[in-house]
Design a protein around this motif. Structure first.
Motif, mmCIF file in Angstrom:
data_model
loop_
_atom_site.group_PDB
_atom_site.id
_atom_site.type_symbol
_atom_site.label_atom_id
_atom_site.label_comp_id
_atom_site.label_asym_id
_atom_site.label_seq_id
_atom_site.Cartn_x
_atom_site.Cartn_y
_atom_site.Cartn_z
ATOM 1 N N ALA A 74 0.841 -1.200 0.000
ATOM 2 C CA ALA A 74 0.000 0.000 0.000
ATOM 3 C C ALA A 74 0.873 1.246 0.000
ATOM 4 N N ALA A 75 0.409 2.298 -0.678
ATOM 5 C CA ALA A 75 1.164 3.539 -0.742
ATOM 6 C C ALA A 75 0.585 4.548 0.238
ATOM 7 N N ALA A 76 1.470 5.298 0.889
ATOM 8 C CA ALA A 76 1.059 6.271 1.908
ATOM 9 C C ALA A 76 1.105 7.688 1.355
ATOM 10 N N ASP A 77 0.243 8.540 1.908
ATOM 11 C CA ASP A 77 0.217 9.950 1.542
ATOM 12 C C ASP A 77 1.133 10.791 2.435
ATOM 13 N N GLY A 78 1.533 10.230 3.565
ATOM 14 C CA GLY A 78 2.397 10.967 4.465
ATOM 15 C C GLY A 78 3.045 10.057 5.487
ATOM 16 N N ALA A 124 12.752 3.307 4.206
ATOM 17 C CA ALA A 124 11.418 2.692 4.156
ATOM 18 C C ALA A 124 10.363 3.722 3.778
ATOM 19 N N ALA A 125 10.484 4.937 4.315
ATOM 20 C CA ALA A 125 9.535 6.001 3.983
ATOM 21 C C ALA A 125 9.609 6.335 2.499
ATOM 22 N N GLU A 126 10.811 6.343 1.955
ATOM 23 C CA GLU A 126 10.979 6.592 0.522
ATOM 24 C C GLU A 126 10.222 5.542 -0.293
ATOM 25 N N ARG A 127 10.217 4.301 0.171
ATOM 26 C CA ARG A 127 9.557 3.222 -0.557
ATOM 27 C C ARG A 127 8.036 3.297 -0.464
ATOM 28 N N VAL A 128 7.501 3.681 0.701
ATOM 29 C CA VAL A 128 6.044 3.608 0.878
ATOM 30 C C VAL A 128 5.309 4.861 0.412
ATOM 31 N N LEU A 129 5.984 5.990 0.316
ATOM 32 C CA LEU A 129 5.303 7.230 -0.058
ATOM 33 C C LEU A 129 4.985 7.262 -1.556
ATOM 34 N N LYS A 130 3.759 7.646 -1.877
ATOM 35 C CA LYS A 130 3.382 7.830 -3.273
ATOM 36 C C LYS A 130 3.890 9.180 -3.752
ATOM 37 N N ALA A 131 3.874 9.400 -5.033
ATOM 38 C CA ALA A 131 4.276 10.695 -5.584
ATOM 39 C C ALA A 131 3.394 11.786 -4.982
ATOM 40 N N GLY A 132 4.021 12.819 -4.456
ATOM 41 C CA GLY A 132 3.291 13.882 -3.775
ATOM 42 C C GLY A 132 3.136 13.647 -2.290
ATOM 43 N N GLY A 133 3.565 12.478 -1.819
ATOM 44 C CA GLY A 133 3.493 12.173 -0.386
ATOM 45 C C GLY A 133 4.484 13.002 0.408
ATOM 46 N N ARG A 134 4.144 13.301 1.656
ATOM 47 C CA ARG A 134 4.958 14.183 2.495
ATOM 48 C C ARG A 134 5.672 13.411 3.609
ATOM 49 N N LEU A 135 6.920 13.761 3.818
ATOM 50 C CA LEU A 135 7.722 13.186 4.905
ATOM 51 C C LEU A 135 8.096 14.292 5.873
ATOM 52 N N LEU A 154 12.570 20.396 12.748
ATOM 53 C CA LEU A 154 11.717 19.731 11.769
ATOM 54 C C LEU A 154 12.305 19.877 10.377
ATOM 55 N N ARG A 155 12.424 18.764 9.674
ATOM 56 C CA ARG A 155 12.781 18.766 8.261
ATOM 57 C C ARG A 155 11.671 18.041 7.509
ATOM 58 N N ALA A 156 11.343 18.527 6.318
ATOM 59 C CA ALA A 156 10.218 17.969 5.571
ATOM 60 C C ALA A 156 10.501 17.991 4.083
ATOM 61 N N ALA A 157 9.935 17.012 3.386
ATOM 62 C CA ALA A 157 10.141 16.905 1.949
ATOM 63 C C ALA A 157 8.946 16.220 1.305
ATOM 64 N N ILE A 158 8.810 16.398 0.002
ATOM 65 C CA ILE A 158 7.718 15.816 -0.776
ATOM 66 C C ILE A 158 8.297 14.769 -1.733
ATOM 67 N N ARG A 159 7.680 13.617 -1.764
ATOM 68 C CA ARG A 159 8.127 12.529 -2.639
ATOM 69 C C ARG A 159 7.833 12.870 -4.102
ATOM 70 N N THR A 160 8.817 12.694 -4.945
ATOM 71 C CA THR A 160 8.618 12.879 -6.374
ATOM 72 C C THR A 160 8.126 11.568 -6.985
ATOM 73 N N ASP A 161 7.973 11.544 -8.311
ATOM 74 C CA ASP A 161 7.555 10.297 -8.970
ATOM 75 C C ASP A 161 8.756 9.477 -9.430
ATOM 76 N N ALA A 162 9.963 9.861 -8.996
ATOM 77 C CA ALA A 162 11.172 9.120 -9.377
ATOM 78 C C ALA A 162 11.233 7.788 -8.637
#
Length: 310
Positions: free
Chosen positions: A84-88, A216-227, A295-303
Motif C-alpha cells: 500500500a502507498a502512503a500519503d504521508g 522505508a519512507a521513501e519506498r512507501v510514499l506515493k508521488a506527492g506524499g509528504r515526509l 523539523l525537516r520535511a520533503a515531498i516525494r517525487t515520482d522518481a
C-alpha cells in the motif's frame, strides 16, 4: 504526578504533513498518540508503529475503521503495509517524555530504576552493555553516540567499578559518572547526560534504525506524499539532513552506488524548505523538550526509489 504528554511541534508537523480525509498517513513513532489523534481529526486514516508494547493503552478509543497500531519498528513500515502507498509519514524521534517519566524503563538519570533503556521488550539492556563491553568499545559508544569528550575517562571509571560490583540501577551509574567527571560544578546538565544518551542510542540501535526508516519512507510514499521528521539532537538531525539533501539532488559528491549529477538517479524528494524549522519561542517556553527540536520535511517525487549503497 507526571506532566501530560505534549506532542512537539504539532502545528508545524500538521501544516507540512497536510493530512486530508481518506488519505493514509504513517505515524512511525506512536508514543502517547499525540500526532495520531491530531491526524485522525482531519479525517485521514493512520497506521501507527511503535516497538514499545506499553503504548497500547494510548490507542484505546481510537476509531478502528481508520486506525491500526503495529508493534514494530518504523523501519518495517514497507513490509507491514504490504504494498500500500502512503500519503504521508511522520517521525518524532528519540525517547518520549512518557518513557522518561517511567522510572522502571531506566531512561532517566534523575529517577532510580533498573538500568534497562530498551524501547522494546527484547534485546540486551544498558546494564548488559556497561557490565560486559570492553573499555575501548564502551569509550567508542560514549564518544560517538553520547558525544562525550571524556569518554575514555568515563569508560575507565565504569570498568573499575564493575570489577567490584556489577551495575544494576540508573542512579548508581549516574553517580559513578558524576564522580569520574568531577561533579556538576555548576553545569547546566547532569554530567552523566551524555553517557546515558550514548548507551540509550546503542541499546536501541537508534541511528541505524533511523537510516533504515528513512529508506522505508521513501519506498512507501506515493508521488506527492509528504515526509516530516522531528529530531532532538545533532546526531539524528545530521542523518536526516544528509538523506534528504542527497535524495533531493543537493549532495555534491555521491558514490559509485548512487552517483549524483548527469547519469545519476533523479531526485526522489523535493525539500519543502531550506534548512530546518525550530519550535516556536512560545512552545519552547512551556515545553523544555521542544527547545532542541528541529523539523525537516520533503515531498516525494515520482522518481524511482534509489538503489541502496552496498
Amino acid at each position: 504526578m507526571s506532566a501530560p504528554h505534549v506532542p512537539v511541534m504539532l502545528s508545524e508537523v500538521l501544516a507540512r504533513l497536510a493530512p486530508a480525509p481518506g488519505e493514509l498517513i504513517i505515524d512511525g513513532t506512536f508514543g502517547a498518540g499525540g500526532y495520531t489523534r491530531a491526524i485522525l481529526e482531519t479525517g485521514a486514516k493512520v497506521v501507527a508503529f511503535d516497538r514499545d508494547p506499553r503504548v497500547k493503552i494510548h490507542a484505546e478509543g481510537l476509531p478502528a475503521d481508520r486506525f491500526r497500531l503495529v508493534e514494530a519498528r518504523f523501519s518495517e513500515m514497507a513490509t507491514e503495509l504490504g504494498g500500500a502507498a502512503a500519503d504521508g509519514v511522520a517521525l518524532d524521534l528519540g525517547v518520549s517524555s512518557m518513557q522518561f517519566d517511567e522510572a522502571d524503563r531506566g531512561f532517566s538519570l534523575m529517577r532510580d530504576g533498573p538500568l534497562d533503556m530498551r524501547m522494546g521488550a527484547d534485546g540486551p539492556t544498558a546494564a548488559d552493555l556497561v557490565n560486559t563491553a570492553e573499555a575501548e568499545e564502551l569509550a567508542r559508544i560514549l564518544f560517538f553516540y553520547g558525544e562525550e569528550r571524556e569518554s575514555r575517562r568515563v569508560a575507565r571509571a565504569i570498568i573499575r567499578r564493575r570489577e567490584q560490583a556489577l551495575f544494576e540501577r540508573t542512579l548508581d551509574l549516574a553517580e559513578v559518572v558524576e564522580r569520574a567527571l568531577g561533579g556538576r560544578r555548576g553545569a547546566r546538565i547532569h554530567p552523566a547526560t551524555r553517557t546515558f544518551q550514548g548507551l540509550r542510542i546503542a541499546v536501541n540501535e537508534e541511528l541505524s534504525e533511523l537510516e533504515a526508516g528513512l529508506t522505508a519512507a521513501e519506498r512507501v510514499l506515493k508521488a506527492g506524499g509528504r515526509l516530516c521528521v522531528v529530531t532532538f539532537h545533532s546526531l539524528e538531525d545530521r542523518i536526516v539532513k544528509a538523506f534528504l539533501g542527497e535524495r533531493a539532488g543537493r549532495t555534491p559528491g555521491g558514490s559509485r552506488h548512487a552517483p549524483v549529477g548527469p547519469g545519476g538517479p533523479p531526485p526522489s524528494f523535493r525539500l519543502m524548505f531550506n534548512g530546518a524549522e525550530a519550535a516556536s519561542d512560545a512552545e519552547a517556553a512551556v515545553n523544555p523538550r521542544a527547545r532542541s527540536a528541529k523539523l525537516r520535511a520533503a515531498i516525494r517525487t515520482d522518481a524511482p526509489v534509489w538503489r541502496a549503497a552496498a
